[in-house]
Design a protein around this motif. Structure first.
Motif, PDB file in Angstrom:
ATOM      1  N   ARG A 129     -88.477  81.160  32.692  1.00  0.00           N
ATOM      2  CA  ARG A 129     -86.815  79.941  32.640  1.00  0.00           C
ATOM      3  C   ARG A 129     -86.861  80.098  31.344  1.00  0.00           C
ATOM      4  O   ARG A 129     -87.948  80.089  30.227  1.00  0.00           O
ATOM      5  CB  ARG A 129     -87.194  78.652  33.488  1.00  0.00           C
ATOM      6  CG  ARG A 129     -88.166  78.698  34.861  1.00  0.00           C
ATOM      7  CD  ARG A 129     -85.984  78.967  35.167  1.00  0.00           C
ATOM      8  NE  ARG A 129     -86.981  78.628  36.959  1.00  0.00           N
ATOM      9  CZ  ARG A 129     -87.409  78.881  37.985  1.00  0.00           C
ATOM     10  NH1 ARG A 129     -87.931  80.430  37.123  1.00  0.00           N
ATOM     11  NH2 ARG A 129     -88.211  78.620  39.051  1.00  0.00           N
ATOM     12  N   LEU A 130     -85.477  79.843  30.819  1.00  0.00           N
ATOM     13  CA  LEU A 130     -84.916  79.160  29.617  1.00  0.00           C
ATOM     14  C   LEU A 130     -84.528  77.536  30.009  1.00  0.00           C
ATOM     15  O   LEU A 130     -84.147  77.500  30.438  1.00  0.00           O
ATOM     16  CB  LEU A 130     -84.035  80.126  28.642  1.00  0.00           C
ATOM     17  CG  LEU A 130     -83.522  80.149  27.667  1.00  0.00           C
ATOM     18  CD1 LEU A 130     -84.001  80.366  27.137  1.00  0.00           C
ATOM     19  CD2 LEU A 130     -81.963  80.744  27.736  1.00  0.00           C
ATOM     20  N   ILE A 131     -85.688  77.319  28.961  1.00  0.00           N
ATOM     21  CA  ILE A 131     -84.930  75.990  28.662  1.00  0.00           C
ATOM     22  C   ILE A 131     -84.669  74.864  27.541  1.00  0.00           C
ATOM     23  O   ILE A 131     -84.745  75.036  26.941  1.00  0.00           O
ATOM     24  CB  ILE A 131     -85.697  74.475  28.592  1.00  0.00           C
ATOM     25  CG1 ILE A 131     -86.439  75.310  30.629  1.00  0.00           C
ATOM     26  CG2 ILE A 131     -86.161  73.179  29.253  1.00  0.00           C
ATOM     27  CD1 ILE A 131     -88.310  74.898  30.724  1.00  0.00           C
ATOM     28  N   THR A 132     -83.234  74.532  27.562  1.00  0.00           N
ATOM     29  CA  THR A 132     -82.461  73.969  26.480  1.00  0.00           C
ATOM     30  C   THR A 132     -82.543  72.324  26.270  1.00  0.00           C
ATOM     31  O   THR A 132     -82.394  71.522  27.792  1.00  0.00           O
ATOM     32  CB  THR A 132     -81.299  74.120  26.405  1.00  0.00           C
ATOM     33  OG1 THR A 132     -80.847  75.987  26.035  1.00  0.00           O
ATOM     34  CG2 THR A 132     -80.170  73.616  25.191  1.00  0.00           C
ATOM     35  N   THR A 133     -82.757  71.925  25.028  1.00  0.00           N
ATOM     36  CA  THR A 133     -83.226  70.159  25.457  1.00  0.00           C
ATOM     37  C   THR A 133     -82.146  69.994  23.636  1.00  0.00           C
ATOM     38  O   THR A 133     -81.942  70.470  23.402  1.00  0.00           O
ATOM     39  CB  THR A 133     -84.349  69.671  24.992  1.00  0.00           C
ATOM     40  OG1 THR A 133     -84.919  70.228  23.706  1.00  0.00           O
ATOM     41  CG2 THR A 133     -85.059  70.340  25.804  1.00  0.00           C
ATOM     42  N   ILE A 134     -81.394  68.697  24.263  1.00  0.00           N
ATOM     43  CA  ILE A 134     -81.182  68.241  23.024  1.00  0.00           C
ATOM     44  C   ILE A 134     -80.649  67.030  23.035  1.00  0.00           C
ATOM     45  O   ILE A 134     -80.900  65.843  23.771  1.00  0.00           O
ATOM     46  CB  ILE A 134     -78.875  68.739  23.406  1.00  0.00           C
ATOM     47  CG1 ILE A 134     -78.768  70.245  22.790  1.00  0.00           C
ATOM     48  CG2 ILE A 134     -78.247  67.541  22.328  1.00  0.00           C
ATOM     49  CD1 ILE A 134     -77.166  70.246  23.328  1.00  0.00           C
ATOM     50  N   ASN A 135     -81.288  66.443  21.475  1.00  0.00           N
ATOM     51  CA  ASN A 135     -81.313  64.573  21.725  1.00  0.00           C
ATOM     52  C   ASN A 135     -82.929  64.030  22.407  1.00  0.00           C
ATOM     53  O   ASN A 135     -82.550  63.475  23.054  1.00  0.00           O
ATOM     54  CB  ASN A 135     -80.374  64.380  21.523  1.00  0.00           C
ATOM     55  CG  ASN A 135     -78.977  64.145  20.658  1.00  0.00           C
ATOM     56  OD1 ASN A 135     -79.670  65.128  19.277  1.00  0.00           O
ATOM     57  ND2 ASN A 135     -77.910  64.388  20.370  1.00  0.00           N
ATOM     58  N   SER A 136     -83.809  65.113  22.684  1.00  0.00           N
ATOM     59  CA  SER A 136     -84.916  65.434  23.342  1.00  0.00           C
ATOM     60  C   SER A 136     -84.502  64.659  25.689  1.00  0.00           C
ATOM     61  O   SER A 136     -85.159  64.099  25.488  1.00  0.00           O
ATOM     62  CB  SER A 136     -85.516  63.658  22.737  1.00  0.00           C
ATOM     63  OG  SER A 136     -86.100  64.087  21.773  1.00  0.00           O
ATOM     64  N   LYS A 137     -83.278  65.129  25.376  1.00  0.00           N
ATOM     65  CA  LYS A 137     -83.083  65.338  27.515  1.00  0.00           C
ATOM     66  C   LYS A 137     -83.025  66.157  27.510  1.00  0.00           C
ATOM     67  O   LYS A 137     -82.654  67.387  26.746  1.00  0.00           O
ATOM     68  CB  LYS A 137     -81.770  64.950  26.971  1.00  0.00           C
ATOM     69  CG  LYS A 137     -81.988  63.093  26.804  1.00  0.00           C
ATOM     70  CD  LYS A 137     -81.153  62.195  26.933  1.00  0.00           C
ATOM     71  CE  LYS A 137     -81.139  60.517  26.448  1.00  0.00           C
ATOM     72  NZ  LYS A 137     -79.715  60.082  26.531  1.00  0.00           N
TER      73      LYS A 137
END
Length: 132
Positions: A115-123
């Protein structure tokens, strides 16, 4: 021997390699760290790891790998997890991209998924299936 994964759906106990891997990763994303007082620190949760270690990419990568190895190890006799990120060790952009590759062995056969997982601002923003 195949260890089934529990689902709260009509599927019941899941044993199919692809469905089981998808279900276990879904549990890893959707569980809540404090969902139980009995099982305590044994609950593996991606969102909690991102919130706790999101300021330090190196620690986040290490913790995601370690937690996934322990979690998947409950269902497979052999587990190898690789987690990587090209983001800087002290990420100032508030966005982190993780590449997660898992290889498990069941009944003498190896299965891989990623999987490729993207987070922004801890979400968690998005999770993308990676094909081998």
């Amino acid at each position: 021997m195949v260890i089934p994964a529990p689902s709260l759906s009509a599927a019941g106990w899941v044993t199919s390699p692809a469905e089981k891997a998808d279900l276990l990763l879904s549990h890893f994303y959707a569980s809540v760290k404090n969902q139980t007082s009995l099982y305590g620190n044994n609950v593996s949760n991606l969102q909690w790891l991102v919130q706790r270690y999101g300021h330090d990419v190196v620690s986040l990568v290490t913790q995601v790998r370690s937690n996934l190895e322990v979690y998947l190890g409950r269902y497979y006799p052999a587990v190898n997890v690789e987690v990587g990120s090209n983001d800087s060790p002290s990420n100032d952009t508030n966005q982190i991209t993780l590449r997660v590759f898992c290889q498990v062995t069941e009944n003498g056969k190896q299965y891989s998924f990623g999987r490729l997982i993207t987070t922004i601002n801890s979400k968690i923003e998005k999770i993308i299936l990676l094909n081998n």
